[in-house]
Write an enzyme that holds these catalytic residues in place. Structure first.
Site, PDB file in Angstrom:
ATOM      1  N   LYS A   1     -10.524 -63.748 -76.703  1.00 28.49           N
ATOM      2  CA  LYS A   1     -11.409 -64.895 -76.876  1.00 28.49           C
ATOM      3  C   LYS A   1     -10.693 -66.076 -77.522  1.00 28.49           C
ATOM      4  O   LYS A   1     -10.985 -67.229 -77.206  1.00 28.49           O
ATOM      5  CB  LYS A   1     -12.637 -64.516 -77.709  1.00 28.49           C
ATOM      6  CG  LYS A   1     -13.629 -63.660 -76.942  1.00 28.49           C
ATOM      7  CD  LYS A   1     -14.969 -63.600 -77.645  1.00 28.49           C
ATOM      8  CE  LYS A   1     -15.974 -62.799 -76.820  1.00 28.49           C
ATOM      9  NZ  LYS A   1     -17.208 -62.510 -77.564  1.00 28.49           N
TER      10      LYS A   1
ATOM     11  N   LYS B   1     -18.828 -61.228 -60.562  1.00 28.90           N
ATOM     12  CA  LYS B   1     -19.949 -60.499 -61.149  1.00 28.90           C
ATOM     13  C   LYS B   1     -21.233 -61.317 -61.054  1.00 28.90           C
ATOM     14  O   LYS B   1     -21.193 -62.548 -61.103  1.00 28.90           O
ATOM     15  CB  LYS B   1     -19.659 -60.228 -62.638  1.00 28.90           C
ATOM     16  CG  LYS B   1     -19.248 -58.790 -62.907  1.00 28.90           C
ATOM     17  CD  LYS B   1     -18.816 -58.583 -64.329  1.00 28.90           C
ATOM     18  CE  LYS B   1     -19.931 -58.156 -65.256  1.00 28.90           C
ATOM     19  NZ  LYS B   1     -19.417 -57.678 -66.561  1.00 28.90           N
TER      20      LYS B   1
ATOM     21  N   LYS C   1     -25.483 -65.173 -65.045  1.00 24.54           N
ATOM     22  CA  LYS C   1     -26.515 -66.185 -65.314  1.00 24.54           C
ATOM     23  C   LYS C   1     -25.949 -67.585 -65.159  1.00 24.54           C
ATOM     24  O   LYS C   1     -26.693 -68.549 -64.994  1.00 24.54           O
ATOM     25  CB  LYS C   1     -27.064 -66.007 -66.721  1.00 24.54           C
ATOM     26  CG  LYS C   1     -26.007 -66.236 -67.775  1.00 24.54           C
ATOM     27  CD  LYS C   1     -26.587 -66.418 -69.168  1.00 24.54           C
ATOM     28  CE  LYS C   1     -25.444 -66.668 -70.127  1.00 24.54           C
ATOM     29  NZ  LYS C   1     -25.712 -67.587 -71.174  1.00 24.54           N
TER      30      LYS C   1
END
Ligand code: TRP
Length: 338
Positions: free
Chosen positions: A114, A200, A203
């Site tokens: 990250k 994938k 959203k």
């Protein structure tokens, strides 16, 4: 046995979320026996470790809570809450910051991924994220923690922190913390975009046609499945035949996950079927599975009072379990508290 697990709150919940972590939690809850207990929480405190929009976090937390209940987490059987209503999580994290080592955190692969090349620019919260996660489970004396493969390292760290704290500050016969075991569920189905079998289901995909949302009505579900990208070939009768047919594989994977069967098994039945027939069958199945979920989901989102009450009651139960452990940790450290 006490199961504790958390999930980061996100809005716009879709089929991928349901067939992943959420359904797994529901199963664990349903398989629980007398004397066992499960605590499931929304990791909203974790969500501020990266740039975020307050309004989205707020909305996402409520949506995720509604989704969990709609998908079968029963607030009477499981303790369901969000971290922000249980200040003991943040308190224990601070106490554990005294035990966690910089070197341990520096080795966390999620931190490295990250932060990337820009470590200096990251928040302290992103670095300390795994310590909060340790606090999440140690606070409740969790014995088992269901997590995805990617979270195993954080669980190892929680065990290391618990062990060092017990060694340094507790007597051998009265440890402050229980060492939690990770439970990694059998691989959850990877649900891909309906428009691109290599991505994938997400959203954040700009195309709403790429995903089935938990809030979609039956017509939308049917339309999205019928328009899903496929190829002109009929289904093969063995999984090997789906190699290089990512979109076809995805639809069969969804069918298999919904019926709790393997891809092989579905192909044994549907091999030779074209998408003209398979898509409506899959659409029907999805509509039937999602109908009660999306109904309950929408109802809960429209009844804020009910949703607030569920989270408040869950948080009250969680605090009750948390307080003795937190007190013991303060005491062990020699901190004076009135
Ligand atoms: N870090 C976890 C994830 O991203 C979420 C999480 C936070 C969690 N606290 C936890 C999971 C405690 C298990 C136990 O998926």
């Amino acid at each position: 046995m006490r199961i504790v697990s958390g999930i980061q709150p996100t809005g716009n919940l879709h089929l991928g979320n349901y067939l992943g972590a959420i359904r797994n939690w529901v199963r664990m809850q349903d398989e629980m026996e007398d004397g066992q207990q499960a605590l499931f929480f929304l990791a909203d405190l974790h969500a501020i470790s990266q740039p975020h929009t307050p309004a989205d976090l707020h909305k996402g937390t409520l949506e995720m809570a509604a989704a969990l209940v709609a998908c079968g987490i029963d607030p009477k059987r499981s303790i369901l809450f969000n971290q922000a209503q249980v200040p003991q999580h943040a308190e224990l994290q601070w106490l554990l910051n005294g035990t966690a080592r910089m070197g341990w955190l520096n080795r966390m692969t999620q931190w490295k991924d990250k932060a990337g090349k820009n470590r200096e620019g990251q928040s302290v919260a992103l670095f300390a994220y795994p310590v909060l996660q340790a606090a999440d489970v140690l606070l409740y004396q969790a014995t088992h923690v269901p997590v995805g493969e990617d979270q195993k390292q954080h669980l190892e760290l929680a065990r290391d922190i618990a062990q060092k704290f017990n060694n340094d500050f507790a007597s051998e016969d009265t440890p402050v913390f229980t060492l939690p075991e990770p439970i990694v569920p059998p691989e959850a189905a990877r649900i891909m975009s309906l428009r691109n079998g290599a991505a994938k289901m997400s959203k954040s995909d700009p195309s709403d046609m790429s995903r089935i949302n938990l809030a979609d009505d039956p017509d939308e579900v049917m339309k999205k499945i019928k328009k899903a990208k496929t190829d002109p070939e009929p289904l093969p009768s063995e999984a090997a035949g789906l190699k290089d047919r990512a979109e076809a594989l995805n639809l069969v994977t969804i069918y298999a996950a919904l019926t709790d069967r393997s891809v092989e098994d579905v192909l044994r039945e549907h091999g030779g079927t074209g998408f003209g027939a398979f898509k409506p069958a899959l659409g029907e199945l999805l509509v039937e599975t999602l109908r009660p979920i999306s109904q309950r989901f929408t109802e809960l989102l429209e009844d804020r009072e009910a949703l607030d009450a569920i989270l408040a009651q869950g948080a009250a139960k969680a605090r009750e379990i948390a307080v003795p452990t937190l007190d013991a940790a303060y005491r062990a450290l020699g901190l004076v508290r009135g």
